[in-house]
Design a protein around this motif. Structure first.
Motif, PDB file in Angstrom:
ATOM      1  N   ARG A  37      44.939  34.515  31.607  1.00 44.41           N
ATOM      2  CA  ARG A  37      46.299  34.861  32.018  1.00 44.41           C
ATOM      3  C   ARG A  37      46.816  33.918  33.102  1.00 44.41           C
ATOM      4  N   GLY A  38      46.126  32.796  33.301  1.00 52.68           N
ATOM      5  CA  GLY A  38      46.607  31.775  34.215  1.00 52.68           C
ATOM      6  C   GLY A  38      46.121  31.873  35.641  1.00 52.68           C
ATOM      7  N   VAL A  39      45.174  32.754  35.922  1.00 54.69           N
ATOM      8  CA  VAL A  39      44.651  32.886  37.283  1.00 54.69           C
ATOM      9  C   VAL A  39      43.692  31.731  37.571  1.00 54.69           C
ATOM     10  N   HIS A  40      43.917  31.042  38.671  1.00 56.09           N
ATOM     11  CA  HIS A  40      43.020  29.968  39.082  1.00 56.09           C
ATOM     12  C   HIS A  40      41.687  30.568  39.523  1.00 56.09           C
ATOM     13  N   VAL A  41      40.591  29.857  39.255  1.00 56.74           N
ATOM     14  CA  VAL A  41      39.277  30.394  39.582  1.00 56.74           C
ATOM     15  C   VAL A  41      39.124  30.638  41.086  1.00 56.74           C
ATOM     16  N   GLU A  43      41.471  31.713  43.042  1.00 62.23           N
ATOM     17  CA  GLU A  43      42.110  33.015  43.268  1.00 62.23           C
ATOM     18  C   GLU A  43      41.131  34.146  42.957  1.00 62.23           C
ATOM     19  N   SER A  44      40.436  34.030  41.842  1.00 62.07           N
ATOM     20  CA  SER A  44      39.458  35.060  41.478  1.00 62.07           C
ATOM     21  C   SER A  44      38.389  35.192  42.547  1.00 62.07           C
ATOM     22  N   LEU A  45      37.925  34.056  43.076  1.00 60.54           N
ATOM     23  CA  LEU A  45      36.923  34.086  44.144  1.00 60.54           C
ATOM     24  C   LEU A  45      37.492  34.760  45.396  1.00 60.54           C
ATOM     25  N   PHE A  46      38.718  34.403  45.759  1.00 66.33           N
ATOM     26  CA  PHE A  46      39.322  34.964  46.963  1.00 66.33           C
ATOM     27  C   PHE A  46      39.432  36.480  46.862  1.00 66.33           C
ATOM     28  N   TYR A  47      39.979  36.970  45.761  1.00 68.36           N
ATOM     29  CA  TYR A  47      40.152  38.418  45.636  1.00 68.36           C
ATOM     30  C   TYR A  47      38.815  39.130  45.426  1.00 68.36           C
ATOM     31  N   ARG A  48      37.851  38.442  44.829  1.00 67.68           N
ATOM     32  CA  ARG A  48      36.507  39.020  44.722  1.00 67.68           C
ATOM     33  C   ARG A  48      35.956  39.322  46.111  1.00 67.68           C
ATOM     34  N   GLN A  49      36.104  38.385  47.038  1.00 67.77           N
ATOM     35  CA  GLN A  49      35.567  38.563  48.376  1.00 67.77           C
ATOM     36  C   GLN A  49      36.475  39.425  49.257  1.00 67.77           C
ATOM     37  N   ALA A  50      37.789  39.194  49.177  1.00 66.56           N
ATOM     38  CA  ALA A  50      38.727  39.916  50.039  1.00 66.56           C
ATOM     39  C   ALA A  50      38.720  41.413  49.736  1.00 66.56           C
ATOM     40  N   LEU A  51      38.703  41.770  48.461  1.00 73.11           N
ATOM     41  CA  LEU A  51      38.733  43.188  48.093  1.00 73.11           C
ATOM     42  C   LEU A  51      37.376  43.849  48.257  1.00 73.11           C
ATOM     43  N   ALA A  52      36.311  43.042  48.264  1.00 77.10           N
ATOM     44  CA  ALA A  52      34.990  43.603  48.504  1.00 77.10           C
ATOM     45  C   ALA A  52      34.734  43.826  49.989  1.00 77.10           C
ATOM     46  N   LEU A  53      35.451  43.092  50.847  1.00 76.24           N
ATOM     47  CA  LEU A  53      35.204  43.192  52.291  1.00 76.24           C
ATOM     48  C   LEU A  53      35.397  44.609  52.841  1.00 76.24           C
ATOM     49  N   PRO A  54      36.470  45.340  52.475  1.00 74.53           N
ATOM     50  CA  PRO A  54      36.588  46.721  52.971  1.00 74.53           C
ATOM     51  C   PRO A  54      35.421  47.608  52.534  1.00 74.53           C
ATOM     52  N   VAL A  55      34.933  47.388  51.322  1.00 73.95           N
ATOM     53  CA  VAL A  55      33.779  48.169  50.845  1.00 73.95           C
ATOM     54  C   VAL A  55      32.559  47.867  51.701  1.00 73.95           C
ATOM     55  N   MET A 202      43.554  29.011  49.394  1.00 69.02           N
ATOM     56  CA  MET A 202      44.478  29.869  48.657  1.00 69.02           C
ATOM     57  C   MET A 202      45.923  29.373  48.622  1.00 69.02           C
ATOM     58  N   PRO A 203      46.495  28.844  49.728  1.00 67.54           N
ATOM     59  CA  PRO A 203      47.897  28.400  49.654  1.00 67.54           C
ATOM     60  C   PRO A 203      48.149  27.327  48.600  1.00 67.54           C
ATOM     61  N   PHE A 204      47.107  26.613  48.210  1.00 64.80           N
ATOM     62  CA  PHE A 204      47.266  25.540  47.227  1.00 64.80           C
ATOM     63  C   PHE A 204      47.184  26.043  45.786  1.00 64.80           C
ATOM     64  N   VAL A 205      46.680  27.255  45.578  1.00 59.99           N
ATOM     65  CA  VAL A 205      46.478  27.740  44.205  1.00 59.99           C
ATOM     66  C   VAL A 205      47.119  29.103  43.950  1.00 59.99           C
TER      67      VAL A 205
END
Length: 305
Positions: A37-41, A43-55, A202-205
């Motif tokens: 769906r056009g997500v840069h890899v 981005e996937s790494l960033f949200y993988r870590q960012a959303l896991a951080l609260p957990v 992240m700002p670049f992708v």
């Protein structure tokens, strides 16, 4: 409570490890869907870590608070972060470039590379039994990918092998960290420190996404965080030698999930190669266990040895 005093609940540990492997399989398949769906890899790494951080932070709070994550080895944690982040990037790319079952199977070569690196870097004595297992594992890779047949893009195969090698490299750092740091400390600092390079990139992708794509990114982060905690908790309630075989069930979950999203059923050579690679990894772990040492862990969590 020391490790020796903790009660062993092997069935509970196995269940936790199985949940972790299923969550990781969902995460990797979702990374593939997000990429389509056009997500840069990145981005996937960033949200993988960012959303896991609260957990992870919630887990730290329940485990005794921020004082439990104090460390005097921040430089080693930073090295582990860079290696781990690179390994995660390569793993994500392998699931984007290859069919899920084949990406998972090549990931199982991590204990094989761990044996090689331990011999070359740590100068550990490696006997004919483990070298034989290494050879069988590489035969399994050749059987699966059939280089002469052109079934799979060699770029994807190279990325998957590099991911397994990088994960094995992380194992050497974790082995050193494990002498002084609790598992929770390692998990926290890996997650927290990784936000620095990912935040810079992240700002670049970064892109705008539709609600479905945001849902996929949320799934990547939450399932990745749950998997990390379950992996760590499994080792609290049972030894690695007990929970290790669950890691290889990833071939089942990734295959089923891959078929569910429209991928072809793996070829017979994939199953034959997977059998050889899994047998090689389990034999290496068994030999380590017999020598009263920490066995190699699978691709899902980089091994302590």
């Amino acid at each position: 409570m020391t490790a020796a005093d903790r009660p062993h609940r092997p069935l509970f540990a196995i269940a936790l490890r199985l949940i972790a492997v299923i969550c990781l399989s969902v995460m990797f398949i979702t990374v593939r869907l997000a990429s389509e769906r056009g997500v840069h890899v990145v981005e996937s790494l960033f949200y993988r870590q960012a959303l896991a951080l609260p957990v992870v932070l919630a887990w730290v709070a329940m485990a005794g608070g921020l004082q439990t994550i104090r460390t005097r080895r921040i430089r080693v944690h930073a090295s582990r972060m860079m290696l781990g982040l690179t390994g995660m990037l390569l793993n994500f790319l392998s699931y984007i470039l290859l069919p899920p079952a084949e990406a998972a199977t090549i990931g199982f070569t991590m204990p094989i590379f761990g044996t090689i690196l331990s011999a070359l870097i740590l100068r550990e004595v490696t006997g004919i039994h483990r070298w034989g297992a290494v050879l069988i594992g590489f035969v399994g890779v050749l059987v699966m990918i059939r280089p002469d047949a052109g079934h799979f893009p060699m770029q994807g195969v190279a990325v998957a092998i590099a991911a397994a090698l990088m994960t094995a490299s992380v194992s050497l750092v974790l082995r050193e960290l494990g002498r002084t740091e609790a598992a929770g400390v390692v998990v926290f600092w890996f997650t927290a420190l990784s936000m620095i390079p990912l935040g810079i990139a992240m700002p670049f992708v970064a892109q705008a996404h539709d609600p479905v794509t945001w849902g996929l990114l949320l799934t990547i982060g939450l399932f990745g965080g749950i998997a990390q905690l379950c992996l760590t908790a499994a080792l609290r309630w049972g030894p690695v030698s007990v929970v290790l075989p669950m890691d290889y069930s990833a071939i089942i979950w990734t295959t089923l999930l891959g078929v569910a999203i429209g991928e072809d059923w793996p070829m017979a050579t994939t199953w034959i190669g997977a059998t050889l690679i899994i047998a090689s990894g389990l034999y290496i772990a068994w030999r380590e266990h017999r020598r009263a040492r920490k066995p190699l862990v699978s691709l899902a969590t980089p091994p302590q040895d």
